[in-house]
Write a protein that holds these residues in place. Structure first.
Motif, mmCIF file in Angstrom:
data_model
loop_
_atom_site.group_PDB
_atom_site.id
_atom_site.type_symbol
_atom_site.label_atom_id
_atom_site.label_comp_id
_atom_site.label_asym_id
_atom_site.label_seq_id
_atom_site.Cartn_x
_atom_site.Cartn_y
_atom_site.Cartn_z
ATOM 1 N N ASP A 109 -4.793 20.186 16.057
ATOM 2 C CA ASP A 109 -4.939 20.674 14.685
ATOM 3 C C ASP A 109 -3.845 20.107 13.794
ATOM 4 O OD1 ASP A 109 -6.872 22.295 15.850
ATOM 5 O OD2 ASP A 109 -5.901 24.184 15.316
ATOM 6 N N VAL A 110 -4.076 20.222 12.498
ATOM 7 C CA VAL A 110 -3.042 19.944 11.499
ATOM 8 C C VAL A 110 -2.931 21.179 10.620
ATOM 9 C CG1 VAL A 110 -2.376 18.558 9.492
ATOM 10 C CG2 VAL A 110 -3.410 17.445 11.477
ATOM 11 N N ALA A 111 -1.716 21.656 10.436
ATOM 12 C CA ALA A 111 -1.460 22.739 9.488
ATOM 13 C C ALA A 111 -0.910 22.086 8.227
ATOM 14 C CB ALA A 111 -0.477 23.747 10.054
ATOM 15 N N ALA A 112 -1.664 22.212 7.140
ATOM 16 C CA ALA A 112 -1.252 21.631 5.858
ATOM 17 C C ALA A 112 -0.658 22.740 5.004
ATOM 18 C CB ALA A 112 -2.453 21.000 5.164
ATOM 19 N N VAL A 113 0.631 22.624 4.711
ATOM 20 C CA VAL A 113 1.338 23.636 3.927
ATOM 21 C C VAL A 113 1.716 23.007 2.592
ATOM 22 C CG1 VAL A 113 3.302 25.218 3.860
ATOM 23 C CG2 VAL A 113 2.229 24.646 6.063
ATOM 24 N N GLU A 114 1.231 23.616 1.523
ATOM 25 C CA GLU A 114 1.517 23.107 0.178
ATOM 26 C C GLU A 114 2.313 24.145 -0.595
ATOM 27 O OE1 GLU A 114 -1.938 20.871 -1.637
ATOM 28 O OE2 GLU A 114 -2.924 21.849 0.080
ATOM 29 N N VAL A 115 3.461 23.714 -1.108
ATOM 30 C CA VAL A 115 4.351 24.594 -1.857
ATOM 31 C C VAL A 115 4.291 24.204 -3.330
ATOM 32 C CG1 VAL A 115 6.733 25.368 -2.145
ATOM 33 C CG2 VAL A 115 5.864 24.803 0.142
ATOM 34 N N ASN A 116 3.930 25.158 -4.171
ATOM 35 C CA ASN A 116 3.939 24.948 -5.617
ATOM 36 C C ASN A 116 5.062 25.803 -6.173
ATOM 37 O OD1 ASN A 116 3.529 25.070 -8.409
ATOM 38 N ND2 ASN A 116 1.350 24.644 -8.168
ATOM 39 N N GLU A 117 6.230 25.192 -6.315
ATOM 40 C CA GLU A 117 7.410 25.935 -6.761
ATOM 41 C C GLU A 117 7.253 26.464 -8.177
ATOM 42 O OE1 GLU A 117 10.335 22.945 -5.981
ATOM 43 O OE2 GLU A 117 10.724 23.710 -3.965
ATOM 44 N N ALA A 118 6.586 25.703 -9.035
ATOM 45 C CA ALA A 118 6.414 26.112 -10.430
ATOM 46 C C ALA A 118 5.633 27.424 -10.530
ATOM 47 C CB ALA A 118 5.702 25.014 -11.225
ATOM 48 N N LEU A 119 4.619 27.576 -9.684
ATOM 49 C CA LEU A 119 3.798 28.791 -9.705
ATOM 50 C C LEU A 119 4.249 29.822 -8.674
ATOM 51 C CD1 LEU A 119 0.243 27.188 -10.056
ATOM 52 C CD2 LEU A 119 1.661 28.213 -11.858
ATOM 53 N N GLY A 120 5.200 29.432 -7.833
ATOM 54 C CA GLY A 120 5.660 30.335 -6.786
ATOM 55 C C GLY A 120 4.584 30.603 -5.744
ATOM 56 N N GLU A 121 3.774 29.593 -5.463
ATOM 57 C CA GLU A 121 2.673 29.755 -4.521
ATOM 58 C C GLU A 121 2.873 28.867 -3.293
ATOM 59 O OE1 GLU A 121 -0.959 30.616 -7.679
ATOM 60 O OE2 GLU A 121 -0.850 28.706 -6.648
ATOM 61 N N ILE A 122 2.414 29.375 -2.165
ATOM 62 C CA ILE A 122 2.398 28.605 -0.931
ATOM 63 C C ILE A 122 1.006 28.745 -0.335
ATOM 64 C CG2 ILE A 122 3.341 28.332 1.389
ATOM 65 C CD1 ILE A 122 5.928 29.621 0.309
ATOM 66 N N ARG A 123 0.422 27.628 0.017
ATOM 67 C CA ARG A 123 -0.922 27.616 0.598
ATOM 68 C C ARG A 123 -0.847 26.998 1.986
ATOM 69 N NH1 ARG A 123 -5.995 24.147 -1.710
ATOM 70 N NH2 ARG A 123 -7.529 24.972 -0.281
ATOM 71 N N VAL A 124 -1.412 27.694 2.980
ATOM 72 C CA VAL A 124 -1.449 27.191 4.346
ATOM 73 C C VAL A 124 -2.897 27.006 4.741
ATOM 74 C CG1 VAL A 124 -0.837 27.651 6.754
ATOM 75 C CG2 VAL A 124 0.665 28.463 4.913
ATOM 76 N N ARG A 125 -3.239 25.771 5.124
ATOM 77 C CA ARG A 125 -4.594 25.478 5.596
ATOM 78 C C ARG A 125 -4.494 24.995 7.033
ATOM 79 N NH1 ARG A 125 -6.453 21.070 3.215
ATOM 80 N NH2 ARG A 125 -4.460 20.566 2.271
ATOM 81 N N LEU A 126 -5.259 25.629 7.914
ATOM 82 C CA LEU A 126 -5.286 25.236 9.313
ATOM 83 C C LEU A 126 -6.542 24.383 9.520
ATOM 84 C CD1 LEU A 126 -4.310 28.623 10.985
ATOM 85 C CD2 LEU A 126 -2.812 26.756 10.230
ATOM 86 N N LEU A 127 -6.332 23.112 9.760
ATOM 87 C CA LEU A 127 -7.437 22.158 9.930
ATOM 88 C C LEU A 127 -7.642 21.971 11.431
ATOM 89 C CD1 LEU A 127 -6.152 19.688 7.219
ATOM 90 C CD2 LEU A 127 -7.790 21.537 6.934
ATOM 91 N N ARG A 128 -8.739 22.519 11.929
ATOM 92 C CA ARG A 128 -8.975 22.573 13.367
ATOM 93 C C ARG A 128 -9.664 21.323 13.896
ATOM 94 N NH1 ARG A 128 -11.092 28.820 13.744
ATOM 95 N NH2 ARG A 128 -9.272 29.704 12.741
ATOM 96 N N GLY A 129 -9.198 20.879 15.052
ATOM 97 C CA GLY A 129 -9.835 19.768 15.732
ATOM 98 C C GLY A 129 -9.856 18.488 14.921
ATOM 99 N N VAL A 130 -8.780 18.215 14.219
ATOM 100 C CA VAL A 130 -8.721 17.058 13.318
ATOM 101 C C VAL A 130 -8.752 15.741 14.089
ATOM 102 C CG1 VAL A 130 -7.321 15.897 11.565
ATOM 103 C CG2 VAL A 130 -7.568 18.375 11.522
ATOM 104 N N PHE A 131 -8.142 15.732 15.259
ATOM 105 C CA PHE A 131 -8.148 14.500 16.060
ATOM 106 C C PHE A 131 -8.165 14.847 17.524
ATOM 107 C CE2 PHE A 131 -3.767 15.444 14.876
ATOM 108 C CZ PHE A 131 -3.079 15.353 16.060
#
Length: 131
Positions: A109-131
């Protein structure tokens, strides 16, 4: 003014902290799905595995990518073919050193973590079986 080398060190430390926070968030997201952490930041001469997780008969090797924004692309886009080969090689080494009984499925899997400091948001997406 600070020496130029000092600024580089500060950036590297900041990136390391951001990466560890991303790993913490990914591990928490997996825990919420019922996974337990088998290993974290496991390393050998061939490379490193960010997270090794298990839920029942499923063993997951997860590459965690954390980014501030998408100016340089989405986090998962930085997982190149060469990186995939290296992760697979390190996973084989891990299993050779730490046999895990009762596993019927291995997943990358790949865990994609995106931090938006301006909005104070953090998004975590778990992408299963990517490779």
């Amino acid at each position: 003014p600070a020496p130029s080398g000092q600024a580089v060190v500060m950036i590297n430390v900041d990136r390391q902290i951001l990466g560890r926070c991303g790993e913490d968030l990914a591990a928490s997201a997996y825990a919420a799905l019922g996974f337990s952490c088998v290993a974290r930041r496991w390393r050998n001469a061939a490379g490193e595995l960010d997270l090794v997780l298990r839920c029942g008969e499923v063993l997951v090797f997860c590459e965690v990518k954390t980014r501030r924004g998408t100016a340089c692309g989405r986090p998962e886009e930085s997982v190149t073919a060469a990186r995939v080969q290296r992760i697979r090689k390190v996973a084989r080494s891990f299993l050779g050193d730490h046999p895990v009984a009762g596993v019927a499925e291995y997943r990358f899997d790949v865990a994609a973590v995106e931090v938006n400091e301006a909005l104070g948001e953090i998004r975590v997406r778990l992408l299963r079986g990517v490779f």
